[in-house]
Design a protein around this motif. Structure first.
Motif, PDB file in Angstrom:
ATOM      1  N   GLY A 194     126.787  62.983  28.881  1.00  0.00           N
ATOM      2  CA  GLY A 194     126.247  63.986  29.546  1.00  0.00           C
ATOM      3  C   GLY A 194     124.724  64.421  29.228  1.00  0.00           C
ATOM      4  N   ILE A 195     123.914  63.148  29.051  1.00  0.00           N
ATOM      5  CA  ILE A 195     122.490  63.563  29.067  1.00  0.00           C
ATOM      6  C   ILE A 195     121.929  63.642  30.335  1.00  0.00           C
ATOM      7  CG2 ILE A 195     120.322  62.646  28.185  1.00  0.00           C
ATOM      8  CD1 ILE A 195     121.785  62.901  25.751  1.00  0.00           C
ATOM      9  N   ASN A 196     120.948  64.544  30.767  1.00  0.00           N
ATOM     10  CA  ASN A 196     120.528  64.828  32.108  1.00  0.00           C
ATOM     11  C   ASN A 196     119.441  63.432  32.188  1.00  0.00           C
ATOM     12  OD1 ASN A 196     119.325  65.417  34.418  1.00  0.00           O
ATOM     13  ND2 ASN A 196     118.125  67.152  33.381  1.00  0.00           N
ATOM     14  N   VAL A 197     119.849  62.429  32.710  1.00  0.00           N
ATOM     15  CA  VAL A 197     119.123  61.083  32.734  1.00  0.00           C
ATOM     16  C   VAL A 197     118.727  60.460  34.051  1.00  0.00           C
ATOM     17  CG1 VAL A 197     121.248  59.806  32.007  1.00  0.00           C
ATOM     18  CG2 VAL A 197     118.932  58.812  31.647  1.00  0.00           C
ATOM     19  N   GLY A 198     117.256  60.075  34.087  1.00  0.00           N
ATOM     20  CA  GLY A 198     117.167  59.288  35.248  1.00  0.00           C
ATOM     21  C   GLY A 198     117.042  57.886  34.790  1.00  0.00           C
ATOM     22  N   LEU A 199     117.068  57.067  36.154  1.00  0.00           N
ATOM     23  CA  LEU A 199     116.824  55.561  35.880  1.00  0.00           C
ATOM     24  C   LEU A 199     115.739  55.102  36.793  1.00  0.00           C
ATOM     25  CD1 LEU A 199     118.129  53.056  35.109  1.00  0.00           C
ATOM     26  CD2 LEU A 199     119.564  53.100  37.333  1.00  0.00           C
ATOM     27  N   ALA A 200     114.945  54.237  36.400  1.00  0.00           N
ATOM     28  CA  ALA A 200     113.484  53.867  37.172  1.00  0.00           C
ATOM     29  C   ALA A 200     112.881  52.813  36.668  1.00  0.00           C
ATOM     30  CB  ALA A 200     112.606  55.120  37.229  1.00  0.00           C
ATOM     31  N   GLY A 201     111.866  52.488  37.402  1.00  0.00           N
ATOM     32  CA  GLY A 201     110.900  51.488  36.915  1.00  0.00           C
ATOM     33  C   GLY A 201     111.341  50.379  37.760  1.00  0.00           C
ATOM     34  N   ASN A 202     111.551  48.938  37.238  1.00  0.00           N
ATOM     35  CA  ASN A 202     111.731  47.906  38.065  1.00  0.00           C
ATOM     36  C   ASN A 202     113.109  47.952  38.926  1.00  0.00           C
ATOM     37  OD1 ASN A 202     110.310  45.746  38.714  1.00  0.00           O
ATOM     38  ND2 ASN A 202     111.064  44.425  37.131  1.00  0.00           N
TER      39      ASN A 202
ATOM     40  N   GLY B  34     116.047  50.760  40.800  1.00  0.00           N
ATOM     41  CA  GLY B  34     116.365  51.825  41.643  1.00  0.00           C
ATOM     42  C   GLY B  34     115.268  52.792  42.386  1.00  0.00           C
ATOM     43  N   LYS B  35     115.190  54.117  42.219  1.00  0.00           N
ATOM     44  CA  LYS B  35     114.043  54.779  42.913  1.00  0.00           C
ATOM     45  C   LYS B  35     113.175  54.811  42.068  1.00  0.00           C
ATOM     46  CE  LYS B  35     115.946  56.879  46.871  1.00  0.00           C
ATOM     47  NZ  LYS B  35     116.193  55.656  47.439  1.00  0.00           N
TER      48      LYS B  35
END
Length: 457
Positions: free
Chosen positions: A139-147, A149-150
């Motif tokens: 339930g953490i408000n988390v984004g995925l990025a870097g090498n 995804g977006k």
């Protein structure tokens, strides 16, 4: 080329972006939002998807070459991680003392979100996705990025995440200066991309350790205690962060280790101990025990409930093209590991699969040293199907170690031959150890063609 008239208002600072891929486009959008004049310049052709986006956002760009006069008046330059330091355009910018940074560094200036940064020669995509999965399910408000995804910059411009899980390559780290990771994870260091580091291992190691730059005492550094290169570097480096090691071979006070019952044990100060049998992990194989330990420590730092962590580690589905189960035909398992573009990744794949294996490998060889695979090939590989224009190195390396080595020129031919060599209970594994661009667009295309060929059997 689009031009916009400048009114008498104060001139905006000029941001030039070199390279119009995912990170370049994201940086351009964020730059506009932050009040820069933005100009995007790509030495090659820009993909249609990014070109139409740039036009939609009214961001001026050029392709198939750089307008040096325009670029050398920039106030700030963001370069794609793919452009090496020795590129002419970068050298010219250095001469002018114009700051050159990466997209991650730029985006971090405009967000207060916490960052979990994961690097390492192998396993970083899997560990990044797994960590993201665990945090998201809790339930953490988390984004995925870097090498993956977006781009980080695009999300900083358009989303409101409280924390980002970032997969960070050594090339990205080279362009990071003031960036500070709240949690830094270094999985392992094995020789890769040495052509970018003057063929000096120490340069590559130093690059990986940039993930600990600027960390303070209450930040976290998670690392593998079993990795020789990491250990060697740690004796010479001063790490300010709180350090949590993980190990398969020795018990640690704080961090993660494997006990005699083959359970992962994670202990952090003032927290309930986490215990989970490695048989219950969704990802099997020794290297994936490491990946789960690293992700588990992050989850415990976040003070997530043990029950929630255990559930996520048990139901995680891996990224495409990384030991991806395709199908089973007459008792033979087909596995797509097209993302294995170096020898180490293939070692992991062979190590984690049970039974006998028919291995499809080959492509553009980066001066590979295949000797580390010898023992596994002797004990587990029934035959090798080479797929590539020049397979001499593979033949030379394994002629004495396996009964069958066959050359093929197309994916469907490779899959058919592998199917004939394989016996019931075997696995046909595409794990190339090489880059793909002699016969394919990229590793995704190679993996997709493998899956299509298997379905045609």
């Amino acid at each position: 080329m689009e031009h916009r008239s400048h009114h008498t208002r104060q001139k905006k600072p000029l941001l030039v972006i070199l390279g119009a891929g995912e990170s370049g486009f994201g940086a351009a959008v964020l730059g506009m939002k932050q009040g820069f004049d933005v100009f995007v310049s790509d030495g090659g052709e820009i993909k249609e998807i990014y070109k139409s986006q740039l036009k939609h956002h009214r961001i001026p760009f050029e392709e198939k070459g750089h307008s040096i006069d325009k670029i050398l008046v920039a106030d700030l330059v963001i370069k794609s991680p793919g452009i090496p330091e020795k590129a002419g355009i970068v050298q010219a910018l250095r001469k002018q003392r114009i700051p050159v940074i990466g997209e991650i560094e730029f985006a971090a200036r405009y967000t207060d979100a916490k960052t979990v940064c994961i690097t390492g020669s192998n396993g970083k995509s899997t560990t990044t996705m797994l960590t993201y999965h665990i945090l998201q399910k809790a339930g953490i408000n988390v984004g995925l990025a870097g090498n993956i995804g977006k781009s980080f910059a695009l999300q900083v411009a358009t989303e409101q995440y409280e924390v980002y899980v970032l997969e960070i390559s050594s090339f990205m780290l080279d362009d990071m200066y003031d960036f500070r990771a709240d949690i830094a994870v270094l999985l392992n260091i094995t020789p890769d991309h040495l052509d970018r580091y003057d063929y000096k291992m120490e340069n590559y190691v130093n690059s990986k350790f940039r993930i600990t730059r600027n960390q303070r005492g209450n930040d976290i550094f998670i690392y593998c205690k079993d990795d020789p290169e990491t250990n060697k570097a740690l004796t010479a480096k001063e790490i300010n962060a709180t350090m949590y090691p993980f190990s398969l071979t020795e018990e640690v006070q704080y961090g993660a280790y494997l006990n005699e019952e083959k359970e992962i044990v994670i202990t952090l100060p003032n927290q309930e101990r986490f215990i989970m049998s490695i048989n219950d992990l969704a990802l099997q194989g020794k290297h994936n025990v490491y990946n789960n330990m690293a992700s588990g420590i992050v989850a415990k730092v976040w003070e997530l409930r043990n029950e929630s962590i255990r559930e996520s580690m048990g139901d995680f589905v891996n990224i495409p093209h990384r030991l991806e189960h395709v199908t089973k035909i007459s008792g033979i398992e087909f596995i797509n590991d097209s993302k294995a573009t170096n020898v180490n990744s293939v070692w992991y794949a062979l190590e984690s699969l049970p039974g006998k294996i028919v291995l499809i490998m080959g492509g553009v060889d980066k001066g590979n040293d295949y000797s580390m695979l010898r023992e596994l090939v002797q004990s587990k590989v029934r035959g090798i199907v080479c797929l590539g224009k020049d397979n001499r190195n593979i033949h030379n390396a394994f002629e004495a170690d396996t009964d069958v080595i066959v050359n093929t020129q197309t994916m469907s031919e490779a899959v058919q031959i592998a199917y004939h060599i394989a016996q019931k209970g075997d696995t046909v594994l595409l794990s190339p150890a090489c880059a793909s661009f002699d016969l394919f667009k990229n590793y995704e295309d190679r993996g997709d063609q493998f899956k299509a060929a298997v379905r045609e059997l």
